[in-house]
Scaffold this motif. Structure first.
Motif, mmCIF file in Angstrom:
data_model
loop_
_atom_site.group_PDB
_atom_site.id
_atom_site.type_symbol
_atom_site.label_atom_id
_atom_site.label_comp_id
_atom_site.label_asym_id
_atom_site.label_seq_id
_atom_site.Cartn_x
_atom_site.Cartn_y
_atom_site.Cartn_z
ATOM 1 N N LEU A 12 0.829 -1.196 0.000
ATOM 2 C CA LEU A 12 0.000 0.000 0.000
ATOM 3 C C LEU A 12 0.870 1.256 0.000
ATOM 4 N N LEU A 20 2.545 1.879 -3.351
ATOM 5 C CA LEU A 20 1.594 2.469 -4.291
ATOM 6 C C LEU A 20 1.475 3.981 -4.060
ATOM 7 N N LEU A 21 1.318 4.347 -2.792
ATOM 8 C CA LEU A 21 1.140 5.768 -2.465
ATOM 9 C C LEU A 21 2.389 6.575 -2.802
ATOM 10 N N GLY A 81 -1.857 0.343 -12.216
ATOM 11 C CA GLY A 81 -3.076 -0.431 -12.381
ATOM 12 C C GLY A 81 -4.375 0.324 -12.127
ATOM 13 N N ILE A 109 -9.392 9.413 -3.300
ATOM 14 C CA ILE A 109 -8.090 9.063 -2.728
ATOM 15 C C ILE A 109 -6.980 9.229 -3.768
ATOM 16 N N ILE A 110 -7.213 8.697 -4.972
ATOM 17 C CA ILE A 110 -6.188 8.809 -6.021
ATOM 18 C C ILE A 110 -5.918 10.279 -6.322
ATOM 19 N N VAL A 144 -4.011 12.050 -3.407
ATOM 20 C CA VAL A 144 -2.562 11.846 -3.315
ATOM 21 C C VAL A 144 -1.829 12.604 -4.427
#
Lengths: 121, 284
Positions: free
Chosen positions: B2, B5-6, B40, B232-233, B236
């Motif tokens: 996780l 990814l962030l 992804g 969220i996407i 960030v």
């Protein structure tokens, strides 16, 4: 202060407030048990399931997701306010041509942000 | 996993903000493929994220460009008349296109157009400042003039934009494409100002950066309602593009125009290929 300074500050302040709200929202959310589910790229939580009018109230009660959404709303409002300040400044300068042009741009923005989405189901 | 990814998402958005503010393209060109190919993220969410983050790029670099005199406020607002109208038409047309399943065809056509549009760029590759053309009727009435101190050339450059109707047409198409295909359309904005209105390249890219937030805000209402904005996407990416575009806008004036033009051409070709691939359903 001249037109460029006022507009420059408005843009900067708008984007900074938005970034701060988003960071606080993310910090609040990271303690949440559903965080990994929300972060997943295929998460089904998106703006179509959100009622925009409820966002500000629940954001101030400390809901992380709504704080992020409020940040996004502030961000979208920033260029709109930039255009609005433009109208005021051009009107003050008695620059009729540019006042009219800026009013039309503002009208287009309002139409696109508030009226067009009503046609989407 | 996780955290990886962030962190990747954050780094990708810094790069997007940096390139977006330097080329006047907004940054979706960089962000969309990274999100889709490496992280992804489904294409609709990637498109939504790059559209919304374009507003952050525009606001943070735009304020700096206004202060340094690189973004021309009058030219921007006069052209936004056409970009916002185009974006509204584009959002409406999206329905027709969606019904007829013409998206892939449009992606391919637009990709090809973008790749060909680098040709005039090659012809002007060595030029630092355009040859001054006497203002025509409308552009002198609208006062499309200005001057800026070019820090790379170490001299003051005076300019005057011409051919406003050509600029309007280009911007209308830019807005249309933005509403229709969900790309920032900074490419067409820069081209219309650079080729059509005879503005210095730095003025074109900085003014495009400044304008692009208004076009993105115009499309954001429809995008929000369509549900392609994942909080969220997007959340960030925004702090990332904010940092990147702050950095980028600090260096624009220090770079030579031909260097910027090379960067712009490269990113344009990447965008074209990306759209063609999307059209054939290869990526995503």
């Amino acid at each position: 202060m001249d037109l460029n300074d006022v507009i420059g500050y408005a843009l900067r302040i708008g984007v900074i407030i938005s970034v701060i709200l988003i960071i606080i929202g993310l910090a609040f959310l990271s303690g949440n048990r559903d965080f990994s589910e929300l972060v997943s790229p295929t998460s089904r939580v998106n703006t179509s399931v959100i009622n925009p009018t409820k966002v500000p109230i629940s954001a101030f009660s400390g809901n992380g997701l709504d704080l992020i959404l409020l940040g996004l709303m502030v961000l979208i409002a920033t260029p709109v306010i930039r255009v609005l300040i433009g109208i005021i400044q051009f009107a003050k300068e008695r620059n009729i041509l540019y006042t009219i042009i800026t009013i039309i741009v503002f009208f287009n923005l309002m139409l696109a942000i508030f009226i067009l989405p009503l046609f989407i189901h | 996993m996780l955290l990886t990814l962030l962190v990747l998402l954050f780094i990708a958005s810094i790069i997007a903000g940096l390139l977006g503010s330097l080329t006047g393209l907004g940054g979706g060109v960089v962000l969309t493929p990274i999100l889709v190919l490496f992280l992804g993220v489904p294409i609709p969410y990637a498109v939504g994220a790059s559209l919304i983050s374009t507003i952050a790029t525009s606001a943070s670099s735009g304020s700096r460009y206004l202060k340094s005199g690189l973004a021309n406020m009058r030219i921007a607002i006069a052209l936004e008349l056409a970009t916002t109208s185009g974006a509204i038409t584009g959002s409406f047309l999206e329905y027709v296109v969606e019904k007829e399943h013409l998206f892939n065809l449009l992606d391919i056509i637009f990709g090809i157009v973008l790749i060909f549009s680098v040709i005039p760029n090659f012809m002007r590759m060595k030029s630092e400042v355009p040859v001054y053309v006497n203002p025509d009727g409308i552009s002198s009435k609208l006062k499309f003039n200005g001057k800026y101190f070019d820090e790379a050339l170490k001299k003051e450059i005076e300019y005057h934009g011409v051919r406003y109707p050509f600029g309007l047409l280009g911007m209308y198409i830019a807005g249309l494409v933005s509403g229709l295909l969900g790309i920032g359309s900074g490419a067409l904005k820069v081209l219309a100002m650079d080729l059509g209105m005879n503005l210095p390249f730095k003025i074109s890219t900085a003014t495009s950066s400044f304008m692009i937030g208004v076009t993105a805000a115009t499309s954001s209402g429809v995008y929000w309602a369509l549900g392609i904005v994942n909080p969220i996407i997007v959340g960030v990416t925004i702090p990332g593009v904010f940092l990147g575009s702050n950095l980028g806008s600090r260096y624009l004036n220090k770079l030579m125009s031909r260097r910027l033009r090379q960067l712009f051409t490269l990113v344009l070709v990447i965008l074209g290929i990306q759209l063609i691939l999307r059209g054939f359903g290869i990526f995503g």
